[in-house]
Design a protein around this motif. Structure first.
Motif, PDB file in Angstrom:
ATOM      1  N   ILE A  23       4.508  10.432  -6.659  1.00 55.44           N
ATOM      2  CA  ILE A  23       5.692  10.860  -7.400  1.00 55.44           C
ATOM      3  C   ILE A  23       5.406  11.087  -8.879  1.00 55.44           C
ATOM      4  CG2 ILE A  23       7.996  10.131  -8.151  1.00 55.44           C
ATOM      5  CD1 ILE A  23       8.200   8.612  -5.462  1.00 55.44           C
ATOM      6  N   ARG A  24       4.655  10.200  -9.509  1.00 54.67           N
ATOM      7  CA  ARG A  24       4.602  10.241 -10.974  1.00 54.67           C
ATOM      8  C   ARG A  24       3.980  11.514 -11.562  1.00 54.67           C
ATOM      9  NH1 ARG A  24       0.368   5.557 -13.127  1.00 54.67           N
ATOM     10  NH2 ARG A  24      -1.567   6.564 -12.473  1.00 54.67           N
ATOM     11  N   PRO A  25       3.016  12.199 -10.900  1.00 55.21           N
ATOM     12  CA  PRO A  25       2.523  13.439 -11.510  1.00 55.21           C
ATOM     13  C   PRO A  25       3.584  14.541 -11.593  1.00 55.21           C
ATOM     14  CG  PRO A  25       0.956  12.605  -9.914  1.00 55.21           C
ATOM     15  CD  PRO A  25       2.215  11.831  -9.725  1.00 55.21           C
ATOM     16  N   PHE A  26       4.633  14.418 -10.798  1.00 59.66           N
ATOM     17  CA  PHE A  26       5.687  15.441 -10.806  1.00 59.66           C
ATOM     18  C   PHE A  26       6.871  15.046 -11.685  1.00 59.66           C
ATOM     19  CE2 PHE A  26       3.443  15.749  -6.733  1.00 59.66           C
ATOM     20  CZ  PHE A  26       3.038  17.075  -6.773  1.00 59.66           C
ATOM     21  N   ALA A  27       6.776  13.912 -12.360  1.00 63.02           N
ATOM     22  CA  ALA A  27       7.866  13.465 -13.231  1.00 63.02           C
ATOM     23  C   ALA A  27       8.010  14.418 -14.409  1.00 63.02           C
ATOM     24  CB  ALA A  27       7.610  12.056 -13.734  1.00 63.02           C
ATOM     25  N   SER A  28       9.256  14.720 -14.752  1.00 63.02           N
ATOM     26  CA  SER A  28       9.515  15.629 -15.871  1.00 63.02           C
ATOM     27  C   SER A  28       9.923  14.893 -17.140  1.00 63.02           C
ATOM     28  CB  SER A  28      10.622  16.619 -15.488  1.00 63.02           C
ATOM     29  OG  SER A  28      11.807  15.915 -15.126  1.00 63.02           O
ATOM     30  N   SER A  29      10.044  13.570 -17.053  1.00 58.70           N
ATOM     31  CA  SER A  29      10.439  12.790 -18.217  1.00 58.70           C
ATOM     32  C   SER A  29       9.641  11.489 -18.251  1.00 58.70           C
ATOM     33  CB  SER A  29      11.937  12.460 -18.174  1.00 58.70           C
ATOM     34  OG  SER A  29      12.221  11.590 -17.086  1.00 58.70           O
ATOM     35  N   ALA A  30       9.622  10.870 -19.419  1.00 61.02           N
ATOM     36  CA  ALA A  30       8.915   9.602 -19.557  1.00 61.02           C
ATOM     37  C   ALA A  30       9.556   8.522 -18.689  1.00 61.02           C
ATOM     38  CB  ALA A  30       8.902   9.173 -21.023  1.00 61.02           C
ATOM     39  N   ALA A  31      10.891   8.554 -18.568  1.00 57.02           N
ATOM     40  CA  ALA A  31      11.583   7.550 -17.759  1.00 57.02           C
ATOM     41  C   ALA A  31      11.194   7.655 -16.290  1.00 57.02           C
ATOM     42  CB  ALA A  31      13.093   7.700 -17.921  1.00 57.02           C
ATOM     43  N   GLY A  32      11.141   8.885 -15.768  1.00 61.91           N
ATOM     44  CA  GLY A  32      10.733   9.070 -14.387  1.00 61.91           C
ATOM     45  C   GLY A  32       9.294   8.653 -14.156  1.00 61.91           C
ATOM     46  N   PHE A  33       8.437   8.980 -15.111  1.00 69.55           N
ATOM     47  CA  PHE A  33       7.031   8.595 -15.005  1.00 69.55           C
ATOM     48  C   PHE A  33       6.898   7.080 -15.002  1.00 69.55           C
ATOM     49  CE2 PHE A  33       2.769   7.725 -16.502  1.00 69.55           C
ATOM     50  CZ  PHE A  33       2.001   8.678 -15.844  1.00 69.55           C
ATOM     51  N   LEU A  34       7.653   6.412 -15.871  1.00 66.79           N
ATOM     52  CA  LEU A  34       7.605   4.959 -15.957  1.00 66.79           C
ATOM     53  C   LEU A  34       8.101   4.319 -14.659  1.00 66.79           C
ATOM     54  CD1 LEU A  34       7.066   2.465 -17.714  1.00 66.79           C
ATOM     55  CD2 LEU A  34       9.398   2.672 -18.588  1.00 66.79           C
ATOM     56  N   ALA A  35       9.171   4.875 -14.072  1.00 68.61           N
ATOM     57  CA  ALA A  35       9.714   4.335 -12.825  1.00 68.61           C
ATOM     58  C   ALA A  35       8.712   4.480 -11.678  1.00 68.61           C
ATOM     59  CB  ALA A  35      11.024   5.030 -12.479  1.00 68.61           C
ATOM     60  N   ALA A  36       8.070   5.638 -11.580  1.00 75.02           N
ATOM     61  CA  ALA A  36       7.083   5.845 -10.519  1.00 75.02           C
ATOM     62  C   ALA A  36       5.874   4.928 -10.713  1.00 75.02           C
ATOM     63  CB  ALA A  36       6.641   7.306 -10.494  1.00 75.02           C
ATOM     64  N   MET A  89       0.830  -1.201   0.000  1.00 76.83           N
ATOM     65  CA  MET A  89       0.000   0.000   0.000  1.00 76.83           C
ATOM     66  C   MET A  89       0.872   1.262   0.000  1.00 76.83           C
ATOM     67  SD  MET A  89      -3.258  -0.681  -0.105  1.00 76.83           S
ATOM     68  CE  MET A  89      -2.739  -1.865  -1.329  1.00 76.83           C
ATOM     69  N   ALA A  90       1.968   1.221   0.785  1.00 76.01           N
ATOM     70  CA  ALA A  90       2.872   2.371   0.816  1.00 76.01           C
ATOM     71  C   ALA A  90       3.529   2.588  -0.543  1.00 76.01           C
ATOM     72  CB  ALA A  90       3.940   2.161   1.899  1.00 76.01           C
ATOM     73  N   ALA A  91       3.882   1.496  -1.238  1.00 78.79           N
ATOM     74  CA  ALA A  91       4.490   1.623  -2.560  1.00 78.79           C
ATOM     75  C   ALA A  91       3.501   2.208  -3.565  1.00 78.79           C
ATOM     76  CB  ALA A  91       4.984   0.258  -3.031  1.00 78.79           C
ATOM     77  N   ILE A  92       2.256   1.770  -3.496  1.00 76.74           N
ATOM     78  CA  ILE A  92       1.227   2.331  -4.393  1.00 76.74           C
ATOM     79  C   ILE A  92       1.094   3.837  -4.158  1.00 76.74           C
ATOM     80  CG2 ILE A  92      -1.231   2.338  -4.974  1.00 76.74           C
ATOM     81  CD1 ILE A  92      -1.271  -0.651  -4.169  1.00 76.74           C
ATOM     82  N   ALA A  93       0.984   4.232  -2.890  1.00 73.67           N
ATOM     83  CA  ALA A  93       0.827   5.648  -2.562  1.00 73.67           C
ATOM     84  C   ALA A  93       2.040   6.461  -3.006  1.00 73.67           C
ATOM     85  CB  ALA A  93       0.592   5.810  -1.062  1.00 73.67           C
ATOM     86  N   ALA A  94       3.240   5.925  -2.763  1.00 77.22           N
ATOM     87  CA  ALA A  94       4.447   6.656  -3.142  1.00 77.22           C
ATOM     88  C   ALA A  94       4.528   6.841  -4.649  1.00 77.22           C
ATOM     89  CB  ALA A  94       5.687   5.908  -2.637  1.00 77.22           C
ATOM     90  N   GLY A  95       4.242   5.792  -5.398  1.00 77.63           N
ATOM     91  CA  GLY A  95       4.283   5.903  -6.851  1.00 77.63           C
ATOM     92  C   GLY A  95       3.276   6.906  -7.382  1.00 77.63           C
TER      93      GLY A  95
END
Length: 436
Positions: free
Chosen positions: A120-133, A111-117
Motif C-alpha cells: 500500500i505505502r508506495p501508492f500513498a498520495s499523502s504523508a498521512a497515508g504513507f505513515l499509516a501503511a 506476515m500478511a500485515a507486513i506484505a499489505a503495508g
C-alpha cells in the motif's frame, strides 16, 4: 534451570530433516504431519528476512520519499521514530493474541500485515497515508519479533540455540540486503522511489505462503489438545508467569534496551562520525555496511554457543569489551583505524541474537517465553527511543563526537552488568514461584 532442561539443551542436535518439530510440554501431543518440519524452517527464515526491509529500504530512499510526499521536518522526524514506538506498543499485545489464536496464526497474520503495508505505502498520495501503511507493516513486524522465539521454543525445544541462530542470521541478512540493494534496484527499475519501495513487498508476500499451512496445522493441533484436555481451544488455561516479578525478566528487558540503543546509534550516526573524521561519504557507507554484515555469520554462531552454555554472562562480557574497544578507537583515531572500529562495533552489536537466545532459555514453557519475549522487547524498545535523539543533541551542542562517544562507551558498562544478570542459569518460572 532444572536438570531436565539442561540435559535437553545439551542433547546432540539433530539435523532439520532427521526429526520432526514437536510442541513442547503439551497435555496430549497430537501427531505432526511429515511436511511440517521443513516448512516451519522455511517459514521461520522467510519471516526473519522480512523483519527489517520495511525500515532499511525506506532509510535508503528517505530523502526521495520525503520530497515526493512533501513531508515537513516534523513528519519526517515522526516517521523515523515510529518503528521503536510500534514495536513497544504492539509487541505487548502478542501474549493475548497468542493465547487466543496460537503463535503460528499470529505470525501468519503478521506476515500478511507486513506484505499489505509494503504493497500500500508506495501508492500513498499523502504523508498521512504513507505513515499509516508503514505502521501496518511495523505492527506485523512487532508481533513477529515477539513470537518467533516462542515458535522456536515450542516446536524446536532441543534446538533453541541452532534455530535462534538461523533466524537471527536471516534477520541480519535481510537488514543488510535491503540497505545495500534498494538504491541499485530503484535505479534498475526506472528510478522511482515508489518502485524501489514496492519491490520489497514481493519478499513479504513470499513469506506469507508457508505460514498459511503452518497456521492451519497448528490450529488443528490446538483443537485436538484442547479436546483431550477438556478446555476451549481459544482460551488455554496456562497464561504463564507474571514476568514483572522476575529480576531476570527486568535484566533481559534493560539489556535488550541498551543493546538496541547501541545498534540504533550505530546505524544512524556511524557514517557521520567517519565523515567528520575525513572519510569520504562513499567509504563511510561501506564501513556501515561492514558493521551490519558482521551480524550475519555471528548471528548464527552466538546463539548456538549460548545454547550450549548454562550461563551466557561471559558472552555478554566479551561483546561489551569489543564495543568498548571500538568506541575507544573512534575516540582516538577514527579515520586511521576506521575498518577495525567498524568490525569491532559490528561484533558488539551481536548482542541482539544473544538476548533473543536468552529469552528462549530463561523460561521453561511456551507461555513463559511469549510473556518474557513481549515484556523484554516492548520494554527494551521503549528504553531505546531516547538514545539516538540524545546522541544527536550532544553532537549538535558540543560540536564534536567526544562527548557522544563517551556516553555510548559508558552505557556499555551497565549493559554488560545486565547481561551477566540475565545470563544466570535460572528461569522466570522459578523466580515467580511456579515450580511445576
Amino acid at each position: 534451570m532444572p536438570d531436565d532442561e539442561i540435559q535437553t539443551l545439551n542433547r546432540p542436535k539433530a539435523a532439520p530433516h532427521q526429526a520432526l518439530p514437536r510442541p513442547a510440554a503439551t497435555p496430549a501431543a497430537a501427531p505432526q504431519p511429515q511436511w511440517l518440519g521443513p516448512v516451519l524452517i522455511v517459514g521461520i527464515v522467510l519471516a526473519a528476512l522480512n523483519l527489517r526491509p520495511a525500515i532499511t529500504s525506506l532509510g535508503a530512499l528517505f530523502e526521495e520519499t520525503r520530497t515526493g510526499l512533501g513531508m515537513s521536518g516534523t513528519v519526517a522526524g515522526l516517521i523515523t521514530s515510529v518503528p521503536a514506538l510500534c514495536f513497544a506498543a504492539v509487541g505487548v499485545t502478542a501474549p493475548r493474541l497468542s493465547r487466543r489464536f496460537g503463535p503460528a496464526a499470529v505470525v501468519c497474520a503478521g506476515m500478511a500485515a507486513i506484505a499489505a503495508g509494503l504493497l500500500i505505502r508506495p501508492f500513498a498520495s499523502s504523508a498521512a497515508g504513507f505513515l499509516a501503511a508503514s505502521a501496518l507493516s511495523l505492527a506485523g513486524i512487532a508481533l513477529t519479533n515477539v513470537l518467533l522465539p516462542v515458535i522456536v521454543k515450542r516446536w524446536f525445544p532441543d534446538r533453541v540455540g541452532t534455530m535462534t541462530g538461523l533466524y537471527s542470521m536471516a534477520l541480519a541478512a535481510g537488514t543488510s540486503l535491503a540497505a545495500a540493494a534498494t538504491v541499485p534496484l530503484t535505479s534498475a527499475l526506472g528510478g522511482s522511489w515508489r518502485t524501489g519501495l514496492l519491490v520489497w513487498a514481493v519478499l513479504a508476500l513470499a513469506a506469507v505462503l508457508p505460514w498459511l499451512p503452518i497456521a492451519t496445522a497448528a490450529r488443528r493441533t490446538r483443537a485436538a489438545e484442547a479436546a483431550a484436555a477438556g478446555t476451549a481451544a481459544g482460551a488455554p488455561a496456562d497464561t504463564g508467569p507474571r514476568v514483572v516479578r522476575s529480576r531476570t525478566a527486568w535484566a533481559l528487558a534493560c539489556y535488550f534496551g541498551l543493546q538496541a540503543t547501541g545498534a540504533y546509534v550505530t546505524m544512524g550516526w556511524l557514517p557521520q562520525i567517519f565523515r567528520d573524521a575525513g572519510v569520504s561519504a562513499a567509504t563511510a557507507g561501506v564501513l556501515l555496511a561492514v558493521t551490519m554484515v558482521m551480524g550475519v555469520p555471528l548471528a548464527f554462531v552466538i546463539p548456538r554457543l549460548a545454547g550450549r552454555m548454562r550461563n551466557q554472562g561471559p558472552i555478554a562480557v566479551t561483546l561489551g569489551l569489543f564495543g568498548l574497544a571500538g568506541y575507544l578507537g573512534l575516540y582516538l583515531a577514527p579515520a586511521a583505524g576506521a575498518w577495525a572500529w567498524a568490525l569491532l562495533l559490528g561484533i558488539s552489536n551481536c548482542a541482539f541474537p544473544l538476548v533473543i537466545t536468552m529469552i528462549g532459555l530463561r523460561a521453561r514453557s511456551s507461555a513463559g517465553v511469549v510473556r518474557l519475549s513481549a515484556f523484554a522487547q516492548s520494554t527494551g524498545y521503549l528504553i531505546s527511543i531516547p538514545g539516538p535523539l540524545l546522541i544527536g543533541a550532544l553532537y549538535q551542542h558540543s560540536g564534536g563526537w567526544d562527548l557522544p562517544l563517551a556516553l555510548m562507551a559508558g552505557l556499555l558498562v551497565p549493559q554488560v552488568a545486565l547481561g551477566v544478570l540475565a545470563g544466570r542459569d535460572r528461569t522466570i518460572e522459578d523466580e515467580c514461584g511456579m515450580r511445576n
